[in-house]
Design an enzyme around this catalytic site. Structure first.
Site, PDB file in Angstrom:
ATOM      1  N   LYS A 112     -47.296-172.499  37.544  1.00 35.61           N
ATOM      2  CA  LYS A 112     -46.493-171.284  37.635  1.00 35.61           C
ATOM      3  C   LYS A 112     -47.175-170.108  36.938  1.00 35.61           C
ATOM      4  O   LYS A 112     -47.083-168.961  37.395  1.00 35.61           O
ATOM      5  CB  LYS A 112     -45.106-171.535  37.058  1.00 35.61           C
ATOM      6  CG  LYS A 112     -44.252-172.475  37.904  1.00 35.61           C
ATOM      7  CD  LYS A 112     -44.025-171.936  39.308  1.00 35.61           C
ATOM      8  CE  LYS A 112     -43.020-172.765  40.084  1.00 35.61           C
ATOM      9  NZ  LYS A 112     -42.741-172.223  41.440  1.00 35.61           N
ATOM     10  N   SER A 158     -42.366-167.683  41.073  1.00 34.44           N
ATOM     11  CA  SER A 158     -42.925-168.370  39.913  1.00 34.44           C
ATOM     12  C   SER A 158     -41.772-168.941  39.097  1.00 34.44           C
ATOM     13  O   SER A 158     -40.846-169.537  39.658  1.00 34.44           O
ATOM     14  CB  SER A 158     -43.798-167.410  39.096  1.00 34.44           C
ATOM     15  OG  SER A 158     -44.361-168.045  37.985  1.00 34.44           O
ATOM     16  N   TYR A 182     -46.534-178.155  35.579  1.00 35.02           N
ATOM     17  CA  TYR A 182     -45.622-177.145  36.115  1.00 35.02           C
ATOM     18  C   TYR A 182     -45.889-175.781  35.486  1.00 35.02           C
ATOM     19  O   TYR A 182     -46.050-174.773  36.198  1.00 35.02           O
ATOM     20  CB  TYR A 182     -44.177-177.570  35.858  1.00 35.02           C
ATOM     21  CG  TYR A 182     -43.150-176.632  36.456  1.00 35.02           C
ATOM     22  CD1 TYR A 182     -42.932-176.618  37.832  1.00 35.02           C
ATOM     23  CD2 TYR A 182     -42.403-175.774  35.653  1.00 35.02           C
ATOM     24  CE1 TYR A 182     -41.983-175.759  38.389  1.00 35.02           C
ATOM     25  CE2 TYR A 182     -41.458-174.917  36.201  1.00 35.02           C
ATOM     26  CZ  TYR A 182     -41.255-174.919  37.567  1.00 35.02           C
ATOM     27  OH  TYR A 182     -40.323-174.070  38.122  1.00 35.02           O
TER      28      TYR A 182
END
Length: 264
Positions: free
Chosen positions: A162, A144, A158
């Protein structure tokens, strides 16, 4: 901190998605030096060949070209990898994409690529290998990011992808209960990789204010820390006090951080 007890500490065959550069490449080098067989999976055949040269192109190294967002292509790549080097007992999902942009200017195709690579790519790899690894024993490690813990200006897809890996790992640990499979997740900070070099010119001043100008970790140091904490049985791997604090107390701290930034 939760501990893993299902997975072996010394893998025989490591499959690394996103293994042609950065953290994935550094982990490949580490496990090859330890005597494991390693298969790299990435989209670019050219970059895979270059990575193989860097790693010495030995008999224990294999590479397969596939986009992790393409389930059928990834299935074929993993099948070929296990045919060549035997069953996988350590999966590392290091394939990731980041392309900073504020929402108004964002290319939705690039946003989709980030979600599909970072999240669906991990789901695909885990699904393909789940049955065999649950029966034989093994460990899956999802890469992650520290961006999972806090919203960053210009990083919406993003950060979302994650952060979603946290829920994925937590859910799959429940499904793995009673099997021989362990699930880990790690949250690297900025790491000196080709991806970071491409990302930095696109990073907004607002994101810079929050993230600061801390020197990035080297990919080798990140790989070493991941391996060290896996050997200690960690199911969650953090890097430094700041990221540990955000992981543990981020829900309390984030409102104050955002208010401070807004005031500035």
């Amino acid at each position: 901190m939760r501990l893993l007890r299902a997975a072996p500490l010394t893998p025989s065959h490591v499959i690394i998605t996103g293994g042609s550069s950065g953290i994935g490449l550094a982990l490949a080098r580490l496990y090859l030096e330890r005597g494991a067989s390693v298969t790299l999976i990435a989209r670019s055949a050219k970059r895979l060949q270059e990575a193989a040269v860097l790693l010495g192109n030995g008999p224990k190294l294999g590479h397969q070209s596939a986009d992790v967002a393409d389930f059928q292509a990834l299935t074929a790549a993993i099948a070929a990898a296990e045919s060549q080097h035997g069953p996988c007992d350590l999966l590392i999902t290091s394939a990731g994409v980041v392309r900073p942009s504020p929402l108004q200017a964002m290319d939705v195709t690039e946003a989709r690529t980030q979600i599909e690579t970072n999240l669906l790519g991990t789901i695909h790899a885990a699904k393909i290998l789940w049955s065999g690894m649950a029966d034989r024993g093994g460990r899956m490690v999802f890469v992650s990011s520290g961006a999972a813990f806090i919203g960053l200006h210009g990083y919406a897809p993003y950060c979302a992808s994650k952060a979603a890996l946290v829920g994925l790992a937590d859910s799959l640990r429940q499904e793995a209960a009673g099997t021989r499979l362990g699930i880990s997740i790690c949250f690297p900070p900025d790491t000196d990789t080709p991806q970071l070099a491409a990302e930095l010119p696109l990073r907004s001043p607002e994101a810079e204010k929050l993230m600061g100008r801390v020197a990035p970790w080297s990919a080798d140091d990140v790989a070493t820390e991941i391996d060290r904490q896996l050997a200690r049985g960690r199911s969650e791997i953090h890097f430094g006090l700041t990221l540990w604090f955000l992981a543990r107390f981020g829900s309390l701290a984030r409102p104050f951080i955002y208010r401070f930034l807004a005031a500035r």
